[in-house]
Structure formats: C-alpha cells, structure tokens
Design a protein around this motif. Structure first.
Motif, short mmCIF file in Angstrom:
data_model
loop_
_atom_site.label_atom_id
_atom_site.label_comp_id
_atom_site.label_asym_id
_atom_site.label_seq_id
_atom_site.Cartn_x
_atom_site.Cartn_y
_atom_site.Cartn_z
N ASP A 161 0.81 -1.21 0.00
CA ASP A 161 0.00 0.00 0.00
C ASP A 161 0.85 1.26 0.00
O ASP A 161 0.54 2.24 -0.69
N GLU A 162 1.91 1.27 0.76
CA GLU A 162 2.76 2.46 0.83
C GLU A 162 3.45 2.72 -0.51
O GLU A 162 3.53 3.87 -0.95
N GLU A 163 3.96 1.68 -1.14
CA GLU A 163 4.58 1.87 -2.45
C GLU A 163 3.55 2.35 -3.47
O GLU A 163 3.87 3.19 -4.32
N PHE A 164 2.35 1.81 -3.39
CA PHE A 164 1.30 2.29 -4.30
C PHE A 164 1.04 3.77 -4.11
O PHE A 164 0.96 4.53 -5.09
N ARG A 165 0.89 4.21 -2.87
CA ARG A 165 0.60 5.63 -2.60
C ARG A 165 1.70 6.53 -3.14
O ARG A 165 1.43 7.54 -3.80
N ARG A 166 2.94 6.18 -2.88
CA ARG A 166 4.06 7.02 -3.32
C ARG A 166 4.17 7.02 -4.83
O ARG A 166 4.41 8.08 -5.45
N LEU A 167 4.02 5.86 -5.44
CA LEU A 167 4.16 5.77 -6.89
C LEU A 167 3.05 6.55 -7.59
O LEU A 167 3.31 7.29 -8.55
N HIS A 168 1.83 6.40 -7.12
CA HIS A 168 0.71 7.13 -7.72
C HIS A 168 0.92 8.64 -7.59
O HIS A 168 0.69 9.40 -8.54
N ALA A 169 1.38 9.08 -6.43
CA ALA A 169 1.61 10.50 -6.21
C ALA A 169 2.70 11.06 -7.11
O ALA A 169 2.59 12.16 -7.66
N ALA A 170 3.77 10.29 -7.28
CA ALA A 170 4.88 10.75 -8.13
C ALA A 170 4.47 10.80 -9.59
O ALA A 170 4.76 11.78 -10.30
N ILE A 171 3.79 9.77 -10.07
CA ILE A 171 3.36 9.74 -11.47
C ILE A 171 2.42 10.90 -11.76
O ILE A 171 2.48 11.54 -12.82
N ARG A 172 1.52 11.20 -10.82
CA ARG A 172 0.58 12.30 -10.99
C ARG A 172 1.29 13.61 -11.28
O ARG A 172 0.83 14.43 -12.08
N LEU A 173 2.44 13.83 -10.67
CA LEU A 173 3.20 15.07 -10.87
C LEU A 173 3.93 15.09 -12.20
O LEU A 173 4.21 16.17 -12.73
N VAL A 174 4.25 13.93 -12.74
CA VAL A 174 5.03 13.86 -13.98
C VAL A 174 4.15 13.94 -15.23
O VAL A 174 4.57 14.45 -16.27
N LEU A 175 2.91 13.47 -15.14
CA LEU A 175 2.06 13.39 -16.33
C LEU A 175 1.98 14.70 -17.12
O LEU A 175 2.06 14.67 -18.36
N PRO A 176 1.80 15.88 -16.49
CA PRO A 176 1.65 17.09 -17.30
C PRO A 176 2.86 17.43 -18.17
O PRO A 176 2.72 18.14 -19.18
N LEU A 177 4.02 16.91 -17.79
CA LEU A 177 5.25 17.20 -18.55
C LEU A 177 5.39 16.36 -19.81
O LEU A 177 6.13 16.72 -20.73
N ILE A 178 4.73 15.22 -19.86
CA ILE A 178 5.06 14.21 -20.87
C ILE A 178 4.84 14.70 -22.31
O ILE A 178 5.72 14.51 -23.17
N PRO A 179 3.71 15.35 -22.64
CA PRO A 179 3.53 15.74 -24.05
C PRO A 179 4.56 16.76 -24.55
O PRO A 179 4.78 16.87 -25.76
N ALA A 180 5.21 17.48 -23.64
CA ALA A 180 6.26 18.41 -24.06
C ALA A 180 7.49 17.68 -24.59
O ALA A 180 8.33 18.28 -25.25
N LEU A 181 7.57 16.39 -24.33
CA LEU A 181 8.65 15.55 -24.84
C LEU A 181 8.18 14.59 -25.92
O LEU A 181 8.93 14.31 -26.87
N SER A 182 6.94 14.10 -25.83
CA SER A 182 6.54 12.96 -26.64
C SER A 182 5.47 13.23 -27.70
O SER A 182 5.10 12.31 -28.43
N SER A 183 4.96 14.44 -27.83
CA SER A 183 3.87 14.70 -28.77
C SER A 183 4.25 14.27 -30.19
O SER A 183 5.29 14.69 -30.71
#
Length: 413
Positions: A161-183
């Motif tokens: 559960d703890e790894e899930f919480r941290r991983l979900h939180a970290a991914i949430r912060l990275v998502l907005p950046l992705i299209p600036a690299l991958s569009s």
C-alpha cells in the motif's frame, strides 16, 4: 484498451524492480499507407491459427481493438529498460519481413495522418472479443479516439500500500510534462489539428458520455489502495452500470485516466505517451519519464506538497503541453517549483534542466538531446511539411517514418 489474454502474471515486485513496456503500431499498405486490417493474419502466421497473443522470447505480440493495430510488449517485467529498444527493433523487423509479402508494413507515430475512422475502422472480430463489443455498443468505436491512437504504456510495479501511494503521487506530478517531450500526432485526416498531441485530445473526449471514466485524465490524489477504490473505481463502476448490466467492463482497466492501477499485475500503468518514430526514441522517453518519477518518489517533502495540488490545474498544464508540445509555457508555479527552482521558458527548457540531473543511460541521454534539439516529433513534422501539407508530401514523410521504424533511427537523422 485492455488486453484480453494477458502475459503470464509475474511475482509481485517492489517499485522500480521491473518494468513493463507496451508499444502499439499501425499496419499499413506499403505503397499507399492506407491502413491494412490484418493483425489477425499476422498473429495466425505465428500460431497456426487466429489467436489474441503470441509469445516471442523477450516480447509478446497481441491484438488490439482494431484489426490494423498490433501491440508489442515485454513478456512480463523487464529487469531494466537499458538495451530493451534492441529487442523491440528486432521484432519490428521480423514483423515487417512477414508483412512484406502481403504488401504491408508497420507505421509509427500516435495517429494515422489521413485515416477515416467512419469508413475504415474494422474491430477485432475473433475469440473473446466481448469486451470490445461492449465498448462498441456503449461508445460507438468508429472514431479517432478508439481506432486511431497508438501509444506507449509503461507499467511500474508496487509491492504494498505504501509503495502504491508514493508511486501514484509521483506519477501524478510527472504526467503534465510528458507531451512536451513525446507529442507525435499533429495531423488528423490530412490537416493540422491545432494540437501537437491530437491523440491525447481524443483520448480525453472519447468517453465523455460517462465522464467518470477518464475524469480530468490527471488522476486525483489518493492516500491508499482503499482510497483509490472509493474515490476513483467505485464511481466509475456505478456510472457504467446502467449501460453494462452484465458487468463486462467492471474492472480496473475501465478507468481511462492517464495513469491507472492494474491490480492483477500489481502495477500502475502510464498511458498517455505518444508512440515515437522508433523504439530507440520510445525507450529514451521511457527512461526520462521513469527517472523523474523515481526522483519524486524518493522525496517525502515533494510528495506531500504534490498531493495538495489542484487536479484541475495539473490537467490544464497537461493539455497545454498537448496543444503546444515543447513550446508549452508551464505557469502553475506551485507544481513547477516541485520540479525545479530555476526559471524556464518552455517545456523543452524544463526537460533540459531536469535531464541534467536525472539518472538515464548514456545512449538515452544522447537520444533525448537530439530529440529536444529538434523539439517534439510533432513539431518536426510540422516544420517539414509546412502550413498546407499536400497529401503526396504527407505520404512521403510518413513513408520515411516507416523507414525510421524499420531501421530504428530518429526522424531526420
């Protein structure tokens, strides 16, 4: 879309102890580049009969919703991303060799440049297709958002559960950046759409009939697996219920946010990355994304601050990047300050600043440097084709992209 016959489940791993990569490619006519609905024929060549999936050593090949798309994926979690592009490139060449006598080949990028979904969509009609049939009945899948959006999915494991919480939180912060690299999807039916990542616009809108399914694409912050179920999954299941009385779609993959939990694998799957022109580019993007996720995952202070950020504001940043690509101006200061303390003028500058300190392999760093120098693939295509792209020029350009895929090299190199 969910895979009907998943690769054999693996033992649960700790975060970053394994990686699952999925790459989707279009099958097209070698001369005209029109879509060629023959994924079933390709898979039957391997198995001697029509199947949903075949295992090929390190990778597996599988069907998708439509007959003109085939997915290549790791056969279970890979220990490392480094060098994995070679395995994908080898299988791409094998598939192209098998498609060639049928007058077909694989085409990269996240959307076909002149595909007409109303006229050309052919759904997978074979065994165990009840999931696809249910989607079609509810949403009508003859549209770009269903039949013309090829992406890379990244699966990251969590152990508890703890790894899930941290991983979900970290991914949430990275998502907005992705299209600036991958569009990599600027053309829709032969014209510039006004978006560098048109696929993401269609992805957001294709299930608007039931808005709970995709939400704002950037997922809400959650405190635990139970909280995730209560805040995200249960509202989706309640909303789909009247349309799906048999419960065919009531599974975690029904969630269409940009990152979703896949509990049967015990992974979180990132789903918003446009397919690039070759596996070397795809895996370099994957290294960059995952290195940033890991850096944020390891910072208690950053994760705590990130959980308080507005999902609406993060979604606004995501779709700004989808429209503008590397030229997106990221102005949500509370979010951007968690990534860097330095002033940056656009998405490219922010990625360059981040990559200076991220742990990526030397080959990936070189590839990413070249990609950022030219800006996103969508922007490179726009520069090559000009304001009013003629169809013949588009065909020539995308034929070059098909060569890039077969040769595993960057566009314009």
């Amino acid at each position: 879309m969910p895979t009907i016959e998943p690769v054999t489940p693996q033992p649960h791993l700790h975060a970053f102890a394994g990686f699952g990569i999925e790459l989707e490619y279009m099958i097209v006519d070698r001369e005209t580049l029109a879509v060629a609905p023959m994924a079933d024929r390709l898979l039957a060549l391997q198995a001697g009969e029509i199947v949903n999936e075949v295992v090929k050593d390190k990778l597996a090949w599988s069907n998708e919703l439509v007959l003109h798309v085939v997915e290549l994926k790791t056969n279970g979690p890979a220990d490392s991303l480094r060098g994995l592009d070679g395995a994908f490139a080898e299988d791409v060449r094998e598939i192209n060799a098998q498609l060639s006598p049928m007058g077909a080949m694989l085409l990269p990028t996240a959307m076909h440049p002149f595909f007409d979904p109303a006229a050309e969509t052919r759904l997978w009609p074979h065994g165990q297709n009840e999931i696809y049939a249910a989607y079609d009945r509810i949403f009508a899948c003859q549209g770009h958002g269903w039949s013309n959006l090829q992406s890379m999915h990244i699966n990251l494991p969590f152990f508890d559960d703890e790894e899930f919480r941290r991983l979900h939180a970290a991914i949430r912060l990275v998502l907005p950046l992705i299209p600036a690299l991958s569009s990599a999807s600027p053309l829709v039916e032969g014209e510039w759409s006004g978006w560098m990542d048109s696929r993401l616009e269609f992805y957001r809108d294709n299930q608007r009939r039931i808005p709970e399914i995709a939400g704002l694409v950037v997922p809400e912050p959650v405190a635990s697996i139970r909280d995730y179920s209560e805040r995200i999954l249960q509202p989706i299941y309640r909303a789909i219920g009247p349309y799906d009385p048999e419960g065919i779609l009531a599974d975690d993959w029904l969630n269409s946010r940009g990152a979703i939990a896949r509990f049967e694998r015990q992974t979180i799957e990132i789903r918003i990355i446009d397919i690039q022109e070759c596996p070397t580019a795809d895996l370099a993007v994957a290294e960059a994304v995952l290195a940033l996720v890991r850096r944020l995952y390891e910072s208690d202070e950053t994760l705590e601050a990130g959980q308080a950020l507005s999902t609406e504001a993060l979604s606004s940043q995501l779709f700004s990047a989808a429209r503008e690509g590397s030229r997106a101006a990221f102005d949500y200061e509370a979010w951007r300050s968690l990534l860097t303390s330095k002033a940056v003028e656009d998405g490219r500058a922010l990625w360059l600043e981040l990559l200076a300190d991220l742990d990526v392999s030397a080959p990936a760093a070189e590839t990413l440097s070249t990609m950022l120098e030219r800006r996103t693939l969508a922007e490179a295509l726009r520069q090559r084709l000009g304001e009013q792209p003629a169809r013949a020029a588009v065909v020539d350009c995308y034929r070059e992209l098909a060569e890039c895929l077969d040769q595993n090299r960057l566009f314009g190199s």
